[in-house]
Motif scaffolding. Sequence first.
Motif, PDB file in Angstrom:
ATOM      1  N   UNK A 168      34.300  -8.288 -15.231  1.00 18.41           N
ATOM      2  CA  UNK A 168      33.006  -7.469 -14.814  1.00 18.41           C
ATOM      3  C   UNK A 168      31.299  -7.137 -15.524  1.00 18.41           C
ATOM      4  N   UNK A 169      30.838  -7.507 -14.844  1.00 16.76           N
ATOM      5  CA  UNK A 169      30.244  -7.501 -15.661  1.00 16.76           C
ATOM      6  C   UNK A 169      28.863  -7.052 -14.939  1.00 16.76           C
ATOM      7  N   UNK A 198      37.267 -10.066 -18.736  1.00 14.83           N
ATOM      8  CA  UNK A 198      36.084 -10.511 -18.943  1.00 14.83           C
ATOM      9  C   UNK A 198      35.354 -10.163 -18.876  1.00 14.83           C
ATOM     10  N   UNK A 199      33.493  -9.688 -19.742  1.00 10.19           N
ATOM     11  CA  UNK A 199      32.523  -8.989 -19.103  1.00 10.19           C
ATOM     12  C   UNK A 199      31.586 -10.034 -20.154  1.00 10.19           C
ATOM     13  N   UNK A 200      31.197  -9.337 -18.742  1.00 11.38           N
ATOM     14  CA  UNK A 200      29.774 -11.186 -18.571  1.00 11.38           C
ATOM     15  C   UNK A 200      28.630 -10.648 -18.539  1.00 11.38           C
ATOM     16  N   UNK A 201      28.339  -9.390 -19.836  1.00  7.25           N
ATOM     17  CA  UNK A 201      27.308  -8.816 -20.461  1.00  7.25           C
ATOM     18  C   UNK A 201      26.563  -7.982 -19.630  1.00  7.25           C
ATOM     19  N   UNK A 202      25.026  -7.352 -20.087  1.00  8.74           N
ATOM     20  CA  UNK A 202      24.502  -6.829 -19.934  1.00  8.74           C
ATOM     21  C   UNK A 202      25.048  -5.409 -20.082  1.00  8.74           C
ATOM     22  N   UNK A 203      25.346  -4.722 -21.345  1.00  4.47           N
ATOM     23  CA  UNK A 203      25.998  -3.450 -21.812  1.00  4.47           C
ATOM     24  C   UNK A 203      24.899  -2.724 -21.323  1.00  4.47           C
ATOM     25  N   UNK A 204      24.089  -2.826 -21.262  1.00  5.51           N
ATOM     26  CA  UNK A 204      22.256  -1.247 -21.647  1.00  5.51           C
ATOM     27  C   UNK A 204      21.481  -2.258 -20.830  1.00  5.51           C
ATOM     28  N   UNK A 205      20.875  -1.232 -20.084  1.00  9.91           N
ATOM     29  CA  UNK A 205      19.429  -1.941 -20.493  1.00  9.91           C
ATOM     30  C   UNK A 205      18.332  -2.090 -21.013  1.00  9.91           C
ATOM     31  N   UNK A 383      27.848  -7.905  -9.975  1.00  4.45           N
ATOM     32  CA  UNK A 383      27.485  -6.698 -11.215  1.00  4.45           C
ATOM     33  C   UNK A 383      28.219  -5.186 -10.956  1.00  4.45           C
ATOM     34  N   UNK A 384      28.781  -4.643 -12.122  1.00  2.00           N
ATOM     35  CA  UNK A 384      28.991  -3.451 -12.094  1.00  2.00           C
ATOM     36  C   UNK A 384      28.023  -1.837 -11.769  1.00  2.00           C
ATOM     37  N   UNK A 385      27.465  -2.247 -12.528  1.00  8.41           N
ATOM     38  CA  UNK A 385      26.650  -1.052 -12.337  1.00  8.41           C
ATOM     39  C   UNK A 385      25.139  -1.540 -11.227  1.00  8.41           C
ATOM     40  N   UNK A 386      23.430  -0.932 -11.804  1.00  5.15           N
ATOM     41  CA  UNK A 386      23.000  -0.909 -10.895  1.00  5.15           C
ATOM     42  C   UNK A 386      21.309  -1.338 -12.585  1.00  5.15           C
ATOM     43  N   UNK A 387      19.934  -1.528 -11.833  1.00 10.12           N
ATOM     44  CA  UNK A 387      19.022  -1.602 -12.465  1.00 10.12           C
ATOM     45  C   UNK A 387      17.992  -1.909 -11.632  1.00 10.12           C
ATOM     46  N   UNK A 388      16.655  -0.861 -12.153  1.00 12.03           N
ATOM     47  CA  UNK A 388      15.206  -0.826 -11.214  1.00 12.03           C
ATOM     48  C   UNK A 388      15.415   0.400 -10.035  1.00 12.03           C
ATOM     49  N   UNK A 389      16.135  -0.035  -9.015  1.00  9.26           N
ATOM     50  CA  UNK A 389      16.720   0.795  -7.679  1.00  9.26           C
ATOM     51  C   UNK A 389      17.788   1.802  -8.465  1.00  9.26           C
TER      52      UNK A 389
END
Length: 411
Positions: A168-169, A198-205, A383-389
Amino acid sequence: MIFRVVLLCLFLLVLEIYTFQVFKTIIKNKSILYSIQIASVAFSIYIVYALMQFDRSVGQTQKTMFTMALLLLVYLPKIIFTIVLLGEDLYRLGVGTLNYFSNYDESKDFFNSRRKFVSQIGLGLAAVPFLSLIYGITVGKYNYKVIKQRIFFPDLPDAFDGFTITQISDVHSGSFDNPDKIQHAIDLINAQNSDLILFTGDIVNTHAKEMHPWIETFNKIDKHEYGKFSVLGNHDYGEYVTWKTEQEKEENFEDIKKLYGQIGFNLLLNEHTFIKKGNDQIALVGVENWGHNFKQAGDLDKASGSLQKQDFKILMSHDPSHWNKVVQHDKRHFQLTLSGHTHGMQFGIEIPGYFKWSLVQYVYEQWAGLYENVGRYVYVNRGFGFHAYPGRVGIMPEITVIELKKAPNVA
Protein backbone atom coordinates in the motif's frame (compact mmCIF):
# COMPACT_ATOMS: atom_id res chain seq x y z
CA MET A 1 2.16 41.06 -10.07
CA ILE A 2 -0.49 43.55 -11.24
CA PHE A 3 0.07 42.46 -14.84
CA ARG A 4 -0.55 38.81 -13.88
CA VAL A 5 -3.74 39.73 -12.03
CA VAL A 6 -4.99 41.68 -15.05
CA LEU A 7 -4.22 38.75 -17.36
CA LEU A 8 -6.03 36.34 -15.02
CA CYS A 9 -9.07 38.62 -14.85
CA LEU A 10 -9.16 38.91 -18.65
CA PHE A 11 -8.87 35.14 -18.98
CA LEU A 12 -11.74 34.57 -16.54
CA LEU A 13 -13.82 37.21 -18.32
CA VAL A 14 -13.31 35.46 -21.68
CA LEU A 15 -14.40 32.15 -20.11
CA GLU A 16 -17.55 33.78 -18.73
CA ILE A 17 -18.40 35.40 -22.08
CA TYR A 18 -18.07 32.18 -24.05
CA THR A 19 -19.91 30.18 -21.40
CA PHE A 20 -22.78 32.65 -21.62
CA GLN A 21 -22.75 32.34 -25.41
CA VAL A 22 -23.12 28.54 -25.20
CA PHE A 23 -26.20 28.72 -23.02
CA LYS A 24 -27.61 31.73 -24.88
CA THR A 25 -27.57 29.76 -28.13
CA ILE A 26 -29.34 26.77 -26.59
CA ILE A 27 -31.62 28.26 -23.93
CA LYS A 28 -34.25 30.77 -25.01
CA ASN A 29 -35.84 31.30 -21.59
CA LYS A 30 -34.12 34.42 -20.27
CA SER A 31 -34.92 33.69 -16.61
CA ILE A 32 -33.16 30.33 -16.80
CA LEU A 33 -30.30 31.79 -18.84
CA TYR A 34 -29.56 34.60 -16.39
CA SER A 35 -29.99 32.31 -13.38
CA ILE A 36 -27.27 30.06 -14.79
CA GLN A 37 -25.03 33.05 -15.37
CA ILE A 38 -25.57 34.41 -11.87
CA ALA A 39 -24.78 31.00 -10.37
CA SER A 40 -21.65 30.75 -12.53
CA VAL A 41 -20.37 34.13 -11.37
CA ALA A 42 -21.24 33.32 -7.75
CA PHE A 43 -19.25 30.08 -7.87
CA SER A 44 -16.32 31.93 -9.40
CA ILE A 45 -16.39 34.58 -6.68
CA TYR A 46 -16.48 31.89 -3.98
CA ILE A 47 -13.55 30.01 -5.55
CA VAL A 48 -11.40 33.14 -5.76
CA TYR A 49 -12.30 34.09 -2.19
CA ALA A 50 -11.55 30.60 -0.85
CA LEU A 51 -8.20 30.47 -2.63
CA MET A 52 -7.26 33.85 -1.18
CA GLN A 53 -8.09 32.52 2.30
CA PHE A 54 -5.69 29.56 2.00
CA ASP A 55 -3.54 29.37 5.12
CA ARG A 56 -0.08 27.92 4.51
CA SER A 57 0.35 27.28 8.23
CA VAL A 58 -2.57 24.84 8.10
CA GLY A 59 -2.18 23.27 4.68
CA GLN A 60 -4.80 21.12 3.02
CA THR A 61 -8.18 20.81 4.73
CA GLN A 62 -11.58 19.47 3.75
CA LYS A 63 -12.48 23.03 2.76
CA THR A 64 -9.50 23.40 0.41
CA MET A 65 -10.29 20.04 -1.20
CA PHE A 66 -13.91 21.14 -1.68
CA THR A 67 -12.63 24.34 -3.30
CA MET A 68 -10.36 22.37 -5.63
CA ALA A 69 -13.23 20.10 -6.62
CA LEU A 70 -15.48 23.10 -7.28
CA LEU A 71 -12.76 24.82 -9.29
CA LEU A 72 -12.40 21.80 -11.56
CA LEU A 73 -16.16 21.32 -11.88
CA VAL A 74 -16.74 24.96 -12.79
CA TYR A 75 -13.75 25.77 -14.95
CA LEU A 76 -13.04 22.62 -16.94
CA PRO A 77 -16.43 22.90 -18.72
CA LYS A 78 -15.88 26.63 -19.25
CA ILE A 79 -12.50 26.00 -20.85
CA ILE A 80 -14.07 23.43 -23.17
CA PHE A 81 -16.89 25.84 -24.06
CA THR A 82 -14.31 28.51 -24.87
CA ILE A 83 -12.18 26.22 -27.05
CA VAL A 84 -15.21 25.02 -29.04
CA LEU A 85 -16.74 28.47 -29.56
CA LEU A 86 -13.39 30.09 -30.23
CA GLY A 87 -12.92 27.51 -32.96
CA GLU A 88 -16.32 28.45 -34.35
CA ASP A 89 -15.41 32.13 -34.22
CA LEU A 90 -12.22 31.52 -36.17
CA TYR A 91 -14.27 29.61 -38.75
CA ARG A 92 -16.83 32.43 -38.94
CA LEU A 93 -14.00 34.95 -39.33
CA GLY A 94 -12.48 32.90 -42.16
CA VAL A 95 -15.78 32.54 -44.00
CA GLY A 96 -16.58 36.24 -43.57
CA THR A 97 -13.14 37.28 -44.81
CA LEU A 98 -13.35 34.96 -47.81
CA ASN A 99 -16.80 36.26 -48.66
CA TYR A 100 -15.64 39.86 -48.32
CA PHE A 101 -12.71 39.54 -50.73
CA SER A 102 -14.41 37.27 -53.28
CA ASN A 103 -18.11 37.45 -53.93
CA TYR A 104 -19.08 39.85 -51.21
CA ASP A 105 -22.82 39.85 -50.60
CA GLU A 106 -23.81 43.01 -48.78
CA SER A 107 -27.05 41.39 -47.67
CA LYS A 108 -25.04 39.00 -45.48
CA ASP A 109 -23.43 39.91 -42.18
CA PHE A 110 -19.67 39.62 -42.02
CA PHE A 111 -20.14 37.14 -39.13
CA ASN A 112 -22.68 34.38 -39.61
CA SER A 113 -24.90 33.77 -36.59
CA ARG A 114 -23.83 31.11 -34.12
CA ARG A 115 -24.96 27.60 -34.91
CA LYS A 116 -26.90 25.83 -32.23
CA PHE A 117 -25.37 22.44 -32.93
CA VAL A 118 -21.83 23.81 -32.23
CA SER A 119 -22.93 24.92 -28.77
CA GLN A 120 -24.58 21.55 -28.27
CA ILE A 121 -21.29 19.86 -29.18
CA GLY A 122 -19.51 22.06 -26.64
CA LEU A 123 -22.07 21.19 -24.00
CA GLY A 124 -21.74 17.48 -24.75
CA LEU A 125 -17.95 17.57 -24.64
CA ALA A 126 -17.96 19.51 -21.37
CA ALA A 127 -20.39 17.03 -19.82
CA VAL A 128 -17.77 14.24 -20.04
CA PRO A 129 -15.18 15.71 -17.60
CA PHE A 130 -17.94 17.27 -15.48
CA LEU A 131 -19.74 13.97 -14.90
CA SER A 132 -16.41 12.14 -14.55
CA LEU A 133 -15.33 14.52 -11.81
CA ILE A 134 -18.66 14.05 -10.02
CA TYR A 135 -18.16 10.27 -10.22
CA GLY A 136 -14.59 10.61 -8.94
CA ILE A 137 -15.74 12.59 -5.91
CA THR A 138 -18.73 10.43 -5.02
CA VAL A 139 -17.53 6.94 -5.98
CA GLY A 140 -14.05 6.81 -7.48
CA LYS A 141 -11.99 7.94 -4.49
CA TYR A 142 -12.98 4.84 -2.52
CA ASN A 143 -13.29 2.41 -5.43
CA TYR A 144 -10.41 0.21 -4.25
CA LYS A 145 -8.90 -2.23 -6.71
CA VAL A 146 -6.74 -5.22 -5.80
CA ILE A 147 -4.11 -5.53 -8.53
CA LYS A 148 -2.12 -8.75 -8.65
CA GLN A 149 1.29 -8.89 -10.28
CA ARG A 150 3.50 -11.95 -10.73
CA ILE A 151 7.20 -11.23 -11.32
CA PHE A 152 9.84 -13.80 -12.31
CA PHE A 153 13.46 -13.65 -11.13
CA PRO A 154 16.17 -16.16 -12.09
CA ASP A 155 18.13 -15.39 -8.89
CA LEU A 156 15.20 -15.60 -6.47
CA PRO A 157 16.12 -17.89 -3.53
CA ASP A 158 14.24 -21.19 -3.84
CA ALA A 159 12.37 -20.85 -0.55
CA PHE A 160 10.76 -17.60 -1.76
CA ASP A 161 9.21 -19.07 -4.91
CA GLY A 162 5.53 -18.09 -4.57
CA PHE A 163 6.18 -15.58 -1.77
CA THR A 164 3.49 -12.86 -1.72
CA ILE A 165 3.75 -9.20 -0.79
CA THR A 166 0.91 -6.73 -0.28
CA GLN A 167 1.89 -3.14 -0.98
CA ILE A 168 0.00 0.00 0.00
CA SER A 169 1.19 3.55 -0.53
CA ASP A 170 0.14 7.19 -0.20
CA VAL A 171 -2.53 6.85 2.46
CA HIS A 172 -2.96 10.64 2.97
CA SER A 173 -5.16 10.05 6.00
CA GLY A 174 -5.99 13.74 6.39
CA SER A 175 -8.17 13.50 3.28
CA PHE A 176 -10.43 10.68 4.52
CA ASP A 177 -14.10 11.35 5.28
CA ASN A 178 -15.75 7.90 5.29
CA PRO A 179 -14.81 5.36 8.02
CA ASP A 180 -16.86 2.56 6.46
CA LYS A 181 -15.00 2.82 3.15
CA ILE A 182 -11.63 2.79 4.89
CA GLN A 183 -12.64 -0.25 6.90
CA HIS A 184 -13.65 -1.95 3.67
CA ALA A 185 -10.17 -1.25 2.27
CA ILE A 186 -8.54 -2.72 5.39
CA ASP A 187 -10.70 -5.82 4.97
CA LEU A 188 -9.50 -6.11 1.37
CA ILE A 189 -5.89 -5.92 2.54
CA ASN A 190 -6.42 -8.69 5.07
CA ALA A 191 -8.30 -10.84 2.56
CA GLN A 192 -5.14 -11.18 0.44
CA ASN A 193 -3.43 -13.33 3.12
CA SER A 194 0.00 -12.25 1.91
CA ASP A 195 3.26 -13.28 3.55
CA LEU A 196 4.51 -9.71 3.95
CA ILE A 197 3.00 -6.21 3.83
CA LEU A 198 4.90 -3.08 2.81
CA PHE A 199 3.79 0.55 3.08
CA THR A 200 5.73 2.93 0.84
CA GLY A 201 5.08 6.27 2.51
CA ASP A 202 2.85 9.35 2.84
CA ILE A 203 0.79 8.40 5.88
CA VAL A 204 -0.52 12.00 6.16
CA ASN A 205 -0.82 15.15 4.08
CA THR A 206 1.19 17.24 6.55
CA HIS A 207 0.30 16.93 10.23
CA ALA A 208 0.63 13.85 12.45
CA LYS A 209 -2.76 14.57 14.02
CA GLU A 210 -4.46 13.78 10.70
CA MET A 211 -3.85 10.08 11.32
CA HIS A 212 -5.10 10.01 14.91
CA PRO A 213 -8.77 9.23 14.04
CA TRP A 214 -7.63 6.32 11.85
CA ILE A 215 -5.04 4.59 14.04
CA GLU A 216 -7.53 2.09 15.43
CA THR A 217 -8.77 1.22 11.94
CA PHE A 218 -5.28 0.69 10.49
CA ASN A 219 -4.32 -1.39 13.51
CA LYS A 220 -6.80 -3.95 12.20
CA ILE A 221 -4.36 -4.84 9.42
CA ASP A 222 -3.27 -8.39 10.16
CA LYS A 223 0.27 -8.93 11.43
CA HIS A 224 1.41 -10.99 8.41
CA GLU A 225 3.78 -13.89 8.95
CA TYR A 226 6.93 -12.15 7.74
CA GLY A 227 6.18 -8.71 9.07
CA LYS A 228 4.94 -5.20 8.30
CA PHE A 229 7.46 -2.64 7.09
CA SER A 230 7.29 0.95 5.86
CA VAL A 231 9.28 3.94 4.61
CA LEU A 232 8.63 7.67 4.56
CA GLY A 233 7.11 9.66 1.72
CA ASN A 234 7.63 13.30 0.77
CA HIS A 235 4.52 14.47 2.63
CA ASP A 236 5.75 12.92 5.87
CA TYR A 237 8.40 15.64 6.25
CA GLY A 238 5.95 18.53 6.64
CA GLU A 239 7.56 20.45 3.78
CA TYR A 240 4.41 21.99 2.32
CA VAL A 241 3.25 24.32 5.08
CA THR A 242 4.71 27.28 6.94
CA TRP A 243 5.72 26.41 10.50
CA LYS A 244 5.98 28.89 13.36
CA THR A 245 9.34 27.44 14.38
CA GLU A 246 11.75 24.81 13.11
CA GLN A 247 11.23 22.97 16.41
CA GLU A 248 7.49 22.67 15.75
CA LYS A 249 8.23 21.17 12.34
CA GLU A 250 10.73 18.71 13.80
CA GLU A 251 8.31 17.64 16.55
CA ASN A 252 5.65 16.97 13.92
CA PHE A 253 8.16 14.92 11.91
CA GLU A 254 9.04 12.83 14.95
CA ASP A 255 5.33 12.28 15.65
CA ILE A 256 4.77 11.17 12.05
CA LYS A 257 7.57 8.62 12.31
CA LYS A 258 5.94 7.28 15.47
CA LEU A 259 2.61 6.88 13.63
CA TYR A 260 3.98 4.01 11.56
CA GLY A 261 4.84 2.15 14.75
CA GLN A 262 1.46 2.97 16.23
CA ILE A 263 -0.20 1.05 13.40
CA GLY A 264 2.21 -1.87 13.69
CA PHE A 265 4.70 -1.11 10.89
CA ASN A 266 8.47 -1.19 11.31
CA LEU A 267 9.79 2.02 9.78
CA LEU A 268 13.03 1.60 7.84
CA LEU A 269 15.09 4.79 7.79
CA ASN A 270 17.96 4.28 5.35
CA GLU A 271 18.53 0.76 6.61
CA HIS A 272 17.85 -2.83 5.72
CA THR A 273 16.71 -6.04 7.34
CA PHE A 274 16.55 -9.66 6.26
CA ILE A 275 13.45 -11.72 5.64
CA LYS A 276 14.29 -15.34 6.33
CA LYS A 277 12.41 -18.37 5.10
CA GLY A 278 13.80 -21.84 5.57
CA ASN A 279 17.51 -21.75 4.75
CA ASP A 280 17.16 -18.73 2.45
CA GLN A 281 16.84 -15.00 2.94
CA ILE A 282 16.14 -11.82 1.00
CA ALA A 283 17.18 -8.30 1.95
CA LEU A 284 14.49 -5.69 2.49
CA VAL A 285 15.97 -2.22 2.01
CA GLY A 286 14.15 0.96 3.02
CA VAL A 287 15.28 4.48 2.14
CA GLU A 288 13.89 7.82 3.19
CA ASN A 289 12.28 9.90 0.47
CA TRP A 290 14.41 10.59 -2.59
CA GLY A 291 12.70 12.54 -5.34
CA HIS A 292 14.14 14.20 -8.43
CA ASN A 293 11.97 17.25 -7.74
CA PHE A 294 11.32 16.64 -4.04
CA LYS A 295 13.19 16.12 -0.79
CA GLN A 296 16.28 13.93 -1.12
CA ALA A 297 16.81 12.37 2.29
CA GLY A 298 17.26 8.86 0.94
CA ASP A 299 20.74 7.35 1.28
CA LEU A 300 20.98 4.18 -0.78
CA ASP A 301 24.57 3.47 0.26
CA LYS A 302 23.79 3.75 3.95
CA ALA A 303 20.63 1.68 3.59
CA SER A 304 22.40 -1.08 1.68
CA GLY A 305 25.31 -1.45 4.05
CA SER A 306 27.44 -4.42 3.03
CA LEU A 307 24.88 -5.94 0.65
CA GLN A 308 26.35 -7.43 -2.50
CA LYS A 309 25.14 -7.81 -6.06
CA GLN A 310 24.34 -11.50 -5.53
CA ASP A 311 22.00 -10.75 -2.60
CA PHE A 312 18.35 -10.71 -3.58
CA LYS A 313 17.06 -7.26 -2.66
CA ILE A 314 13.68 -5.59 -2.43
CA LEU A 315 13.95 -1.82 -2.13
CA MET A 316 11.22 0.44 -0.77
CA SER A 317 11.62 3.97 -2.13
CA HIS A 318 8.59 6.25 -2.20
CA ASP A 319 9.33 8.26 -5.35
CA PRO A 320 9.81 6.30 -8.61
CA SER A 321 12.16 8.98 -9.94
CA HIS A 322 14.71 7.48 -7.52
CA TRP A 323 14.59 4.23 -9.50
CA ASN A 324 14.68 6.10 -12.79
CA LYS A 325 17.63 8.34 -11.91
CA VAL A 326 19.67 6.15 -9.56
CA VAL A 327 18.51 2.66 -8.60
CA GLN A 328 18.22 1.03 -12.02
CA HIS A 329 21.84 2.00 -12.73
CA ASP A 330 23.26 0.86 -9.38
CA LYS A 331 25.89 -1.88 -9.72
CA ARG A 332 24.52 -3.71 -6.68
CA HIS A 333 21.54 -4.78 -8.81
CA PHE A 334 18.34 -4.09 -6.87
CA GLN A 335 16.03 -6.74 -8.29
CA LEU A 336 12.74 -5.13 -7.22
CA THR A 337 11.86 -1.60 -6.15
CA LEU A 338 8.45 -0.67 -4.76
CA SER A 339 7.29 2.94 -5.06
CA GLY A 340 4.17 5.12 -5.08
CA HIS A 341 3.97 8.91 -4.98
CA THR A 342 2.39 9.70 -8.36
CA HIS A 343 -1.22 8.61 -7.55
CA GLY A 344 -1.49 8.25 -11.32
CA MET A 345 -2.49 11.91 -10.88
CA GLN A 346 -5.88 10.50 -9.73
CA PHE A 347 -7.11 11.25 -13.24
CA GLY A 348 -6.57 9.32 -16.44
CA ILE A 349 -7.72 6.49 -18.65
CA GLU A 350 -6.84 2.89 -17.93
CA ILE A 351 -7.89 -0.35 -19.58
CA PRO A 352 -6.00 -2.99 -17.58
CA GLY A 353 -3.58 -4.93 -19.72
CA TYR A 354 -4.15 -2.79 -22.81
CA PHE A 355 -3.90 0.94 -22.30
CA LYS A 356 -3.18 3.56 -19.68
CA TRP A 357 -2.75 7.31 -19.93
CA SER A 358 -2.47 10.20 -17.53
CA LEU A 359 -0.91 13.65 -17.69
CA VAL A 360 1.49 12.55 -14.97
CA GLN A 361 3.32 10.37 -17.49
CA TYR A 362 4.82 13.52 -18.97
CA VAL A 363 6.51 14.15 -15.61
CA TYR A 364 7.32 10.60 -14.45
CA GLU A 365 8.53 7.92 -16.84
CA GLN A 366 7.38 5.26 -14.36
CA TRP A 367 4.02 6.33 -12.95
CA ALA A 368 1.71 3.31 -12.51
CA GLY A 369 2.29 -0.43 -12.61
CA LEU A 370 5.34 -2.53 -13.47
CA TYR A 371 8.45 -1.40 -15.38
CA GLU A 372 11.67 -3.27 -16.13
CA ASN A 373 15.21 -2.54 -17.23
CA VAL A 374 17.79 -5.33 -17.64
CA GLY A 375 16.23 -7.52 -14.98
CA ARG A 376 15.65 -4.64 -12.56
CA TYR A 377 11.97 -4.01 -11.82
CA VAL A 378 10.04 -1.16 -10.27
CA TYR A 379 6.39 -1.34 -9.34
CA VAL A 380 4.59 1.99 -8.87
CA ASN A 381 1.49 1.73 -6.70
CA ARG A 382 -1.36 4.07 -7.71
CA GLY A 383 -1.98 5.08 -4.12
CA PHE A 384 -4.43 4.20 -1.36
CA GLY A 385 -5.75 7.69 -0.65
CA PHE A 386 -6.16 10.99 -2.46
CA HIS A 387 -4.78 14.50 -2.19
CA ALA A 388 -5.78 17.98 -3.40
CA TYR A 389 -8.62 16.84 -5.69
CA PRO A 390 -10.97 14.76 -3.47
CA GLY A 391 -11.64 12.08 -6.03
CA ARG A 392 -10.29 9.64 -8.59
CA VAL A 393 -11.24 9.33 -12.23
CA GLY A 394 -9.96 6.41 -14.27
CA ILE A 395 -6.99 5.73 -11.95
CA MET A 396 -8.47 3.92 -8.98
CA PRO A 397 -7.01 3.54 -5.46
CA GLU A 398 -4.86 0.45 -5.33
CA ILE A 399 -3.94 -2.46 -3.11
CA THR A 400 -1.11 -4.36 -4.81
CA VAL A 401 -0.34 -8.03 -4.37
CA ILE A 402 3.00 -9.10 -5.82
CA GLU A 403 3.96 -12.75 -6.15
CA LEU A 404 7.65 -13.54 -6.47
CA LYS A 405 8.36 -16.46 -8.78
CA LYS A 406 11.53 -18.34 -9.58
CA ALA A 407 12.34 -18.07 -13.28
CA PRO A 408 14.19 -20.93 -14.92
CA ASN A 409 17.84 -20.21 -15.69
CA VAL A 410 18.40 -19.93 -19.42
CA ALA A 411 21.66 -21.55 -20.51
